[in-house]
Scaffold this motif. Structure first.
Motif, PDB file in Angstrom:
ATOM      1  N   MET A 108       8.603  -4.046   7.159  1.00 16.65           N
ATOM      2  CA  MET A 108       8.296  -3.062   7.966  1.00 16.65           C
ATOM      3  C   MET A 108       9.263  -1.791   7.822  1.00 16.65           C
ATOM      4  O   MET A 108       9.977  -1.328   8.943  1.00 16.65           O
ATOM      5  CB  MET A 108       8.399  -3.640   9.765  1.00 16.65           C
ATOM      6  CG  MET A 108       7.524  -2.793  10.481  1.00 16.65           C
ATOM      7  SD  MET A 108       6.002  -2.972  10.324  1.00 16.65           S
ATOM      8  CE  MET A 108       5.230  -1.720  11.797  1.00 16.65           C
ATOM      9  N   PRO A 109       8.786  -0.888   6.951  1.00 15.35           N
ATOM     10  CA  PRO A 109       9.690   0.212   6.858  1.00 15.35           C
ATOM     11  C   PRO A 109       9.140   1.102   7.787  1.00 15.35           C
ATOM     12  O   PRO A 109       8.119   1.224   8.479  1.00 15.35           O
ATOM     13  CB  PRO A 109       9.465   0.834   5.236  1.00 15.35           C
ATOM     14  CG  PRO A 109       8.249   0.274   4.873  1.00 15.35           C
ATOM     15  CD  PRO A 109       8.065  -1.324   5.932  1.00 15.35           C
ATOM     16  N   PRO A 110      10.151   2.422   8.070  1.00 16.14           N
ATOM     17  CA  PRO A 110       9.518   3.424   9.070  1.00 16.14           C
ATOM     18  C   PRO A 110       8.188   4.180   8.725  1.00 16.14           C
ATOM     19  O   PRO A 110       7.589   4.444   9.651  1.00 16.14           O
ATOM     20  CB  PRO A 110      10.924   4.459   8.814  1.00 16.14           C
ATOM     21  CG  PRO A 110      11.884   3.610   8.568  1.00 16.14           C
ATOM     22  CD  PRO A 110      11.425   2.936   7.383  1.00 16.14           C
ATOM     23  N   GLU A 111       7.724   4.194   7.508  1.00 17.70           N
ATOM     24  CA  GLU A 111       6.586   4.827   7.001  1.00 17.70           C
ATOM     25  C   GLU A 111       5.387   3.817   7.704  1.00 17.70           C
ATOM     26  O   GLU A 111       4.545   4.410   8.306  1.00 17.70           O
ATOM     27  CB  GLU A 111       6.554   5.171   5.843  1.00 17.70           C
ATOM     28  CG  GLU A 111       7.475   6.179   5.148  1.00 17.70           C
ATOM     29  CD  GLU A 111       8.727   5.612   4.691  1.00 17.70           C
ATOM     30  OE1 GLU A 111       9.019   4.169   5.049  1.00 17.70           O
ATOM     31  OE2 GLU A 111       9.689   6.243   4.269  1.00 17.70           O
ATOM     32  N   ILE A 112       5.587   2.599   7.563  1.00 15.24           N
ATOM     33  CA  ILE A 112       4.396   1.998   8.149  1.00 15.24           C
ATOM     34  C   ILE A 112       4.655   1.603   9.480  1.00 15.24           C
ATOM     35  O   ILE A 112       3.379   1.716  10.100  1.00 15.24           O
ATOM     36  CB  ILE A 112       4.872   0.226   7.472  1.00 15.24           C
ATOM     37  CG1 ILE A 112       4.680   0.255   5.974  1.00 15.24           C
ATOM     38  CG2 ILE A 112       3.695  -0.474   7.942  1.00 15.24           C
ATOM     39  CD1 ILE A 112       3.411   0.620   5.545  1.00 15.24           C
ATOM     40  N   GLN A 113       5.657   1.901  10.280  1.00 13.90           N
ATOM     41  CA  GLN A 113       5.492   2.032  11.783  1.00 13.90           C
ATOM     42  C   GLN A 113       4.857   3.184  12.320  1.00 13.90           C
ATOM     43  O   GLN A 113       4.028   3.210  13.011  1.00 13.90           O
ATOM     44  CB  GLN A 113       6.914   2.139  12.367  1.00 13.90           C
ATOM     45  CG  GLN A 113       7.209   2.268  13.852  1.00 13.90           C
ATOM     46  CD  GLN A 113       6.805   0.774  14.376  1.00 13.90           C
ATOM     47  OE1 GLN A 113       6.949  -0.096  13.850  1.00 13.90           O
ATOM     48  NE2 GLN A 113       5.951   1.062  15.388  1.00 13.90           N
ATOM     49  N   ARG A 114       4.957   4.072  11.599  1.00 16.21           N
ATOM     50  CA  ARG A 114       4.070   5.521  11.825  1.00 16.21           C
ATOM     51  C   ARG A 114       2.706   5.434  11.500  1.00 16.21           C
ATOM     52  O   ARG A 114       1.877   5.803  12.267  1.00 16.21           O
ATOM     53  CB  ARG A 114       4.648   6.758  11.152  1.00 16.21           C
ATOM     54  CG  ARG A 114       3.917   8.051  11.205  1.00 16.21           C
ATOM     55  CD  ARG A 114       4.399   9.131   9.992  1.00 16.21           C
ATOM     56  NE  ARG A 114       4.052   8.739   8.729  1.00 16.21           N
ATOM     57  CZ  ARG A 114       2.695   9.007   8.231  1.00 16.21           C
ATOM     58  NH1 ARG A 114       1.855   9.164   8.993  1.00 16.21           N
ATOM     59  NH2 ARG A 114       2.577   8.446   7.088  1.00 16.21           N
ATOM     60  N   VAL A 115       2.117   4.538  10.551  1.00 20.20           N
ATOM     61  CA  VAL A 115       0.868   4.564  10.133  1.00 20.20           C
ATOM     62  C   VAL A 115       0.273   3.487  11.136  1.00 20.20           C
ATOM     63  O   VAL A 115      -0.902   3.621  11.580  1.00 20.20           O
ATOM     64  CB  VAL A 115       0.813   3.660   8.789  1.00 20.20           C
ATOM     65  CG1 VAL A 115      -0.807   3.473   8.626  1.00 20.20           C
ATOM     66  CG2 VAL A 115       1.094   4.868   7.735  1.00 20.20           C
ATOM     67  N   THR A 116       0.929   2.296  11.704  1.00 17.16           N
ATOM     68  CA  THR A 116       0.479   1.410  12.800  1.00 17.16           C
ATOM     69  C   THR A 116       0.404   2.210  14.119  1.00 17.16           C
ATOM     70  O   THR A 116      -0.847   2.042  14.846  1.00 17.16           O
ATOM     71  CB  THR A 116       1.447   0.555  13.217  1.00 17.16           C
ATOM     72  OG1 THR A 116       2.685   1.134  13.294  1.00 17.16           O
ATOM     73  CG2 THR A 116       1.492  -0.323  11.751  1.00 17.16           C
TER      74      THR A 116
ATOM     75  N   MET B 153       0.925  -1.230   0.066  1.00  7.45           N
ATOM     76  CA  MET B 153      -0.038  -0.009  -0.025  1.00  7.45           C
ATOM     77  C   MET B 153       0.895   1.341  -0.027  1.00  7.45           C
ATOM     78  O   MET B 153       0.366   2.213  -0.661  1.00  7.45           O
ATOM     79  CB  MET B 153      -0.978   0.029   1.320  1.00  7.45           C
ATOM     80  CG  MET B 153      -1.957  -1.149   1.248  1.00  7.45           C
ATOM     81  SD  MET B 153      -3.364  -0.663   0.279  1.00  7.45           S
ATOM     82  CE  MET B 153      -4.750  -2.093   0.904  1.00  7.45           C
ATOM     83  N   LEU B 154       2.027   1.222   0.685  1.00  2.00           N
ATOM     84  CA  LEU B 154       2.729   2.437   0.940  1.00  2.00           C
ATOM     85  C   LEU B 154       3.625   2.565  -0.640  1.00  2.00           C
ATOM     86  O   LEU B 154       3.683   3.933  -1.059  1.00  2.00           O
ATOM     87  CB  LEU B 154       4.161   2.110   2.061  1.00  2.00           C
ATOM     88  CG  LEU B 154       5.012   3.161   1.955  1.00  2.00           C
ATOM     89  CD1 LEU B 154       4.342   4.522   2.553  1.00  2.00           C
ATOM     90  CD2 LEU B 154       6.073   2.847   3.012  1.00  2.00           C
ATOM     91  N   ASP B 155       3.862   1.431  -1.082  1.00  2.71           N
ATOM     92  CA  ASP B 155       4.668   1.756  -2.492  1.00  2.71           C
ATOM     93  C   ASP B 155       3.864   2.092  -3.576  1.00  2.71           C
ATOM     94  O   ASP B 155       4.236   2.785  -4.372  1.00  2.71           O
ATOM     95  CB  ASP B 155       5.187   0.052  -2.789  1.00  2.71           C
ATOM     96  CG  ASP B 155       6.365  -0.240  -2.166  1.00  2.71           C
ATOM     97  OD1 ASP B 155       6.862   0.594  -1.197  1.00  2.71           O
ATOM     98  OD2 ASP B 155       6.707  -1.461  -1.913  1.00  2.71           O
ATOM     99  N   MET B 156       2.320   1.867  -3.526  1.00  5.56           N
ATOM    100  CA  MET B 156       1.564   2.305  -4.430  1.00  5.56           C
ATOM    101  C   MET B 156       1.048   3.521  -4.371  1.00  5.56           C
ATOM    102  O   MET B 156      -0.043   4.013  -4.897  1.00  5.56           O
ATOM    103  CB  MET B 156       0.380   1.249  -4.826  1.00  5.56           C
ATOM    104  CG  MET B 156       1.085  -0.291  -5.162  1.00  5.56           C
ATOM    105  SD  MET B 156      -0.399  -1.510  -5.250  1.00  5.56           S
ATOM    106  CE  MET B 156      -1.081  -0.923  -6.707  1.00  5.56           C
ATOM    107  N   GLY B 157       1.200   4.170  -3.236  1.00  6.29           N
ATOM    108  CA  GLY B 157       0.831   5.496  -2.808  1.00  6.29           C
ATOM    109  C   GLY B 157      -0.539   5.451  -2.308  1.00  6.29           C
ATOM    110  O   GLY B 157      -1.272   6.549  -2.140  1.00  6.29           O
ATOM    111  N   PHE B 158      -1.103   4.548  -1.599  1.00  5.94           N
ATOM    112  CA  PHE B 158      -2.450   4.300  -1.246  1.00  5.94           C
ATOM    113  C   PHE B 158      -2.526   4.793   0.307  1.00  5.94           C
ATOM    114  O   PHE B 158      -3.589   4.713   0.991  1.00  5.94           O
ATOM    115  CB  PHE B 158      -2.975   2.982  -1.294  1.00  5.94           C
ATOM    116  CG  PHE B 158      -3.303   2.306  -2.539  1.00  5.94           C
ATOM    117  CD1 PHE B 158      -4.112   3.159  -3.376  1.00  5.94           C
ATOM    118  CD2 PHE B 158      -2.874   1.061  -2.911  1.00  5.94           C
ATOM    119  CE1 PHE B 158      -4.297   2.890  -4.724  1.00  5.94           C
ATOM    120  CE2 PHE B 158      -3.458   0.765  -4.268  1.00  5.94           C
ATOM    121  CZ  PHE B 158      -4.136   1.746  -5.271  1.00  5.94           C
TER     122      PHE B 158
END
Length: 528
Positions: A187-195, A158-163
Motif C-alpha cells: 500500500m504505497p502512498p500513490e495507491i492510497q490516493r487512487v483508492t 499497476m502502479l509500477d508498470m505505469g497503468f
C-alpha cells in the motif's frame, strides 16, 4: 467456518467442494460477505493468500441473475500482466462448471478477431489488461456502460508498470453506480490516493500487515562476488546444495529472478549448458512461448524457471519449494512478491538472495520494509573483498596466446574529457613499454656516439652524345597535305527549282512586267 456459511449460492459451494477446498482463507472469509452485500472493498493481504477466489466466488453468485448483451460486458477484471489475466480465467473455469457464463480474455499477443467474436456474443465476465482493453474500446468494439462490478487486482503492480493513467480512464468510462473491488499486497502512498478517487465508502480488509512475508518461508542471504561468471558459479553450487538438503526443505523446483531481461537470457543459456532442466520467462518473449514455459513448469516438466519480475506478481504455482534472487531487487516491495511464489497455502518454502558488494542499500531497504533481519547462509558481507576501482564484472576471456584477456572498458556516451579507467592488463602493457630494455643501448648514448661517414657516391658517367639527333630548332619538314576533293554541290531546294523554271532572268524590282492601269492614264490638263 465453511464456504456455505459465507452466503454463496449452492452452485458455487458445490464447485468449491469439487475443487477440494473446505475452509476459506482469512481474506476470503472477511471479503466475500461484503462483496455479496454490493459494497466497495479494499483488500490488503499477502501474496498467495487466496485473493483471486475472494472476488471470483461472490461474482459467480451475483452473475446468476441476468444475462449479458452484445459488446456490453457485465463485470470487468483488470490485471497487470497477461499471465495473471490467464490465471484468473482458469479460476473462473474451475469454479463455474455449473454456470453458463461467457468469459472473454483480452490480452496482447492474441488475434483481435477471436476476441471481437467473444465480445460480440456477449461476455458476462471480461478479463483484460488495460492496454488491450483500450485498443478494443477505441476501435468501437466495446462498451463499458453495462459494467456492474469493476475489479482492480494487483494495484501496486499497476502502479509500477505505469497503468494508473489507463486505470483512471477506464474507471471514468464505467458507470458511476458500479461496485469496485480493489486488491493489493502493498500500500504505497500513490495507491492510497487512487483508492480515495475510485472507491466510495469502502470496507477495508487487512488480514496481514502490508509488505509482510509469510512465516512459512525461510529467508537466507548468500554472499557472492559481483563478477557475473563467479555469481553464476555461486548460484549453481547453491542449487546443488539445495537439492541434497535432507534436513530441511529439499529442492523440488525453483524460480530464479533477475532484474534485467538480458540477464534472464544469459543465465538461462548458462544453466542449460551445465545440464540443468531450465526454462525462461520474460516480457520480450511472445505470448505462446511464455505460456508454454509456464505450463511446463507447472507440470514439473522443468525444474527451474529463470524469470524477470513478470512472474513475481500473483502467479499461482502452489508447490514451488525454492526461490532464488539472482539479482537483489531494486524495489523492496518486489522482494515480498518474489519470495511469495513459495510457501503458499501453508506449505514450507525457502528463499535465497545473492548479495554482492554495492547491494548494501537495497538489502537495508528490504529489511526495513519487512521489519526483519535476514540471516546469512555462510559468512557475511565482510567476507567479500573490496571492489577495486574500475573492476569489470565480465568474465575474462581467453586470448590468442592462452593468457586471460579482460574486455576493454570504453567510456560511455562518447563525451570528450571523460577519463578512461585502465584495466590491469592495459596498465601492465603500458608499464612494460615504458620500462627500459637491458638489451637495448641507451638512447642518449646512441645520440652521443659518432656516426660513420657515408661512402662518397660514385660519379655518373657522362651521357653519350648522339650524332644523329636533330637540333632543337631543326625539325623535319612535314609532307604537304593533298588538296581536298571538291565538294559536291547540294541539290537546289524545291522552291528554288520552281522559281528557276518560271523565270529565266533576274528577279525584277517593283511591279515587274505587270503595270497597273492607273499608271497608264495620262495626267489631266490644267485649266487656264
Amino acid at each position: 467456518m465453511s464456504f456455505s456459511d459465507l452466503g454463496l449460492s449452492q452452485k458455487v459451494v458445490d464447485a468449491v467442494s469439487a475443487a477440494g477446498y473446505t475452509q476459506p482463507t482469512p481474506i476470503q472469509e472477511q471479503a466475500i460477505p461484503h462483496v455479496l452485500a454490493r459494497k466497495d472493498v479494499l483488500g490488503i493481504a499477502q501474496t498467495g493468500t487466496g485473493k483471486t477466489a475472494a472476488f471470483t466466488l461472490p461474482m459467480l453468485s451475483i452473475l446468476e441473475q441476468g444475462r449479458a448483451r452484445a459488446r456490453m460486458p457485465r463485470t470487468l477484471i483488470l490485471e497487470p500482466t497477461r499471465e495473471l489475466a490467464a490465471q484468473v480465467e482458469e479460476a473462473f473455469i474451475k469454479y463455474a462448471p455449473n454456470h453458463k457464463l461467457n468469459v472473454a480474455l483480452l490480452i496482447g499477443g492474441v488475434s483481435f478477431a477471436d476476441q471481437d467474436a467473444k465480445i460480440t456474443r456477449g461476455a458476462d465476465v471480461l478479463i483484460a489488461t488495460p492496454g488491450r482493453l483500450l485498443d478494443h474500446f477505441e476501435r468501437g468494439k466495446l462498451l463499458l456502460t453495462g459494467i456492474e462490478i469493476l475489479v482492480i487486482d494487483e494495484a501496486d503492480r499497476m502502479l509500477d508498470m505505469g497503468f494508473i493513467p489507463d486505470i483512471e480512464r477506464i474507471a471514468g468510462l464505467c458507470p458511476f453506480t458500479r461496485q469496485t473491488l480493489f486488491f493489493t499486497a502493498t500500500m504505497p502512498p500513490e495507491i492510497q490516493r487512487v483508492t480515495e478517487q475510485f472507491l466510495s465508502s469502502p470496507v477495508k480488509i487487512e488480514v496481514a500487515r502490508p509488505s509482510s512475508t509469510a512465516a512459512t518461508i525461510t529467508q537466507k542471504l548468500v554472499a557472492t562476488h559481483g563478477k557475473d561468471y563467479e555469481k553464476r558459479e555461486t548460484l549453481r553450487n547453491l542449487i546443488q546444495t539445495a537439492v541434497s538438503d535432507s534436513d530441511g526443505n529439499p529442492l523440488k523446483n525453483g524460480i530464479i529472478f533477475c532484474n534485467r531481461k538480458t540477464e534472464v537470457a544469459t543465465l538461462f543459456r548458462s544453466l542449460q549448458r551445465h545440464g540443468f532442466s531450465v526454462g525462461a520467462l520474460h516480457g520480450d518473449m511472445d505470448q505462446r512461448s511464455r505460456m508454454a514455459a509456464l505450463d511446463a513448469f507447472r507440470k514439473n516438466e522443468l525444474t527451474l524457471l529463470v524469470a524477470s519480475d513478470v512472474a513475481a506478481r500473483g502467479l499461482d504455482i502452489p508447490d514451488v519449494s525454492h526461490v532464488f534472487n539472482y539479482d537483489i531487487p531494486h524495489h523492496a516491495e518486489d522482494y515480498v512478491h518474489r519470495i511469495g511464489r513459495t510457501g503458499r497455502a501453508g506449505r514450507l518454502g525457502t528463499a535465497y538472495t545473492l548479495v554482492a558488494r554495492g547491494d548494501e542499500k537495497y538489502l537495508q531497504a528490504i529489511e526495513k520494509l519487512i521489519t526483519k533481519t535476514i540471516e546469512w547462509e555462510a559468512g557475511d558481507m565482510s567476507s567479500l573483498p573490496e571492489r577495486a576501482p574500475g573492476e569489470s564484472d565480465e568474465a575474462p576471456r581467453r586470448g590468442r596466446g592462452g593468457e586471460r584477456d579482460r574486455k576493454r572498458e570504453k567510456p560511455r556516451g562518447g563525451r570528450e574529457g571523460r577519463e578512461h579507467v585502465r584495466t590491469a592488463r592495459e596498465q601492465k602493457i603500458i608499464d612494460a613499454a615504458a620500462a627500459p630494455d637491458p638489451d637495448t643501448p641507451d638512447e642518449a648514448a646512441v645520440e652521443r656516439a659518432p656516426r660513420p661517414e657515408r661512402a662518397p657516391r660514385p660519379e655518373r658517367a657522362p651521357r653519350a652524345e648522339r650524332s644523329d639527333r636533330p637540333e632543337r630548332n631543326e625539325r623535319p619538314e612535314r609532307a604537304a597535305r593533298p588538296d581536298p576533293a571538291p565538294r559536291r554541290e547540294a541539290a537546289p531546294r524545291r522552291d528554288d527549282r520552281r522559281r528557276n523554271r518560271d523565270d529565266d532572268g533576274p528577279t525584277p524590282k517593283g511591279f515587274g512586267d505587270f503595270m497597273p492601269g492607273f499608271l497608264m492614264q495620262g495626267a489631266p490638263a490644267k485649266k487656264d
